[in-house]
Enzyme design. Structure first.
Site: not given
Length: 466
Positions: A112-114
């Site tokens: 999810f950091k992307d």
């Protein structure tokens, strides 16, 4: 829109100033002077927007020092099917009646950091080019932030990345994603300690204003407001896809950044009933929402778990929520997160727990390794869906806080291949591996092991900025 420090620094700054700055000079975190409000009519208008269009609408409420046409183009080139593998960018999938998964792991590093880091990379490149400057990014990762940052910044003009991580404490896949990158502007520093040691080093360097200015130090951790505001977008996207009048979100959280974005969305008027925080055995945040005591743990008391990205005992973004909980009293926040934590390793706000739950909608719970295995098995057996260990924490705790008639949206954290060992333990077979990552663990690695010593990290940065 002007931004303020959680610790009361009187300076008011514009977005692009804090984009490159990271922490405020007084050690606080930046927040907008107010949260812009979104009404029901606006939400209805946004329902038909593509993700990049929704991102522009939300970000433009917070960014007034980038021309609208430029910001729109940055959003358009960030959120594409080519980068995220799906037209919806963050697709919503119903698992069971009333419970959904929001797919946030379709980006380049499968986490999810992307969703925020890809935007941050493009914002950095845009602003540095506009200023004719360079930036040295110092970050800390417990697993996914590092690879997301490095993949977003590799090859970017004017940017170097120095990423600290806890030596030997990430999964083999996570280590390989970071350490195998050959790009000259990427530097991996494995710190002999836990994630909190890495995070402490980043803060210590950021608080050395002379060093920070000399070497143009910036941050990509969620202490950087730009990253957090990008995460606000997918709360709106999840809600709009659900078609419901009101929803709840369950969020695996170690550093409080992901769920803090949900808090911001709720403050903007998004109809969120509950924000359900899920921790693993490192349950510092769950303890606060149960008891009102925020008690950080030392390295020896920080457990190494099968959801390692949440093996955190000092939640940096928690300061932002406490700032709002205390009526934006910067002096009180500075006392709690400065003097009181330094002296006692804890502070107590028991009188505020009911307000955190009732006014701000927070609920919490924790999950264990046995819970993760059981949830992964159950989800695979009943729905044919394989989830990663952190998402399993979120799903387990979500089921404890279901309310009739209120859909519960669980935020997916990563694809399961990143934690293959536990998936094998749960299901007896390896999870699916995207073709581009086959054999990644066998690639040559570029990493420097350093002690948990701020001065050693500073020396490394200085030597590689010459």
């Amino acid at each position: 829109m002007l931004y303020i420090s959680t610790r009361g620094d009187p300076a008011r700054k514009h977005f692009c100033e804090i984009l490159l700055e990271g922490l405020a000079p007084d050690g606080g975190l930046y927040l907008p002077g107010h949260y812009p409000k979104v009404d029901a009519a606006t939400l209805e208008k946004w329902r038909a927007l593509a993700y990049h269009e929704l991102a522009f609408e939300i970000l433009s409420l917070y960014i007034d020092d980038i021309p609208a046409a430029d910001l729109r183009e940055i959003c358009r080139k960030t959120y594409t099917e080519e980068v995220f593998g799906t037209r919806q960018i963050a697709p919503l999938k119903e698992l069971d009646e009333g419970i959904f998964l929001l797919g946030l792991s379709n980006g380049p590093t499968l986490a999810f950091k992307d969703m925020a880091m890809q935007l941050l990379g493009n914002l950095f490149e845009y602003e540095l080019a506009r200023r004719g400057e360079e930036l040295n990014i110092l970050g800390a990762t417990s697993g996914d932030t590092g690879s997301a940052a490095e993949y977003a910044m590799k090859g970017k003009k004017g940017v170097r990345v120095f990423m600290t991580s806890p030596h030997g404490r990430m999964s083999p896949f996570q280590q390989a994603q970071m350490f195998s990158l050959p790009d000259a502007n990427i530097h991996n520093l494995a710190i002999e300690g836990v994630f909190d040691d890495c995070q402490d080093i980043v803060k210590a360097v950021s608080n050395d204003l002379a060093f920070k200015r000399k070497y143009r130090i910036g941050t990509v951790n969620s202490i950087n407001w730009a990253r957090l505001v990008a995460q606000v977008v997918y709360y709106f996207a999840g809600y709009l896809q659900s078609g419901a009048r009101v929803v709840s979100f369950a969020v695996p959280s170690g550093n409080f950044g992901n769920i803090c974005a949900g808090h911001v969305a709720r403050m903007m008027g998004l109809p969120i009933q509950r924000l359900v925080l899920a921790t693993n055995e490192n349950d510092v945040l769950d303890e606060f929402f149960r008891t009102g005591v925020y008690r950080v743990r030392g390295s020896a008391d920080t457990y190494e778990t099968s959801s390692p990205s949440m093996d955190i005992s000092k939640a940096s973004n928690f300061e932002r929520f406490i700032f709002d909980l205390l009526g934006r009293d910067g002096a009180r926040v500075k006392q709690l997160f400065g003097e009181e934590l330094a002296r006692n390793g804890r502070f107590a706000l028991a009188e505020k727990v009911a307000e955190a739950r009732d006014t701000y909608g927070f609920a919490s719970g924790s999950s264990t390794h046995a819970d993760r295995l059981a949830t992964i098995r159950d989800t695979h057996r009943r729905f044919g869906v394989t989830i990663d260990t952190h998402t399993a924490d979120g799903l387990k705790v979500a089921r404890q806080h279901m309310q009739a008639g209120v859909p519960m949206i669980v935020l997916e954290t990563a694809l399961p291949i990143k934690f293959a060992e536990t998936i094998v333990e749960a299901l007896g077979h390896e999870p699916e591996r995207p073709a581009k990552f086959r054999g990644i663990e066998d690639l040559p690695k570029r990493v420097t092991v350093l002690p948990a010593d701020t001065s050693k990290v500073k020396d490394f940065i200085a030597a590689h900025c010459a």
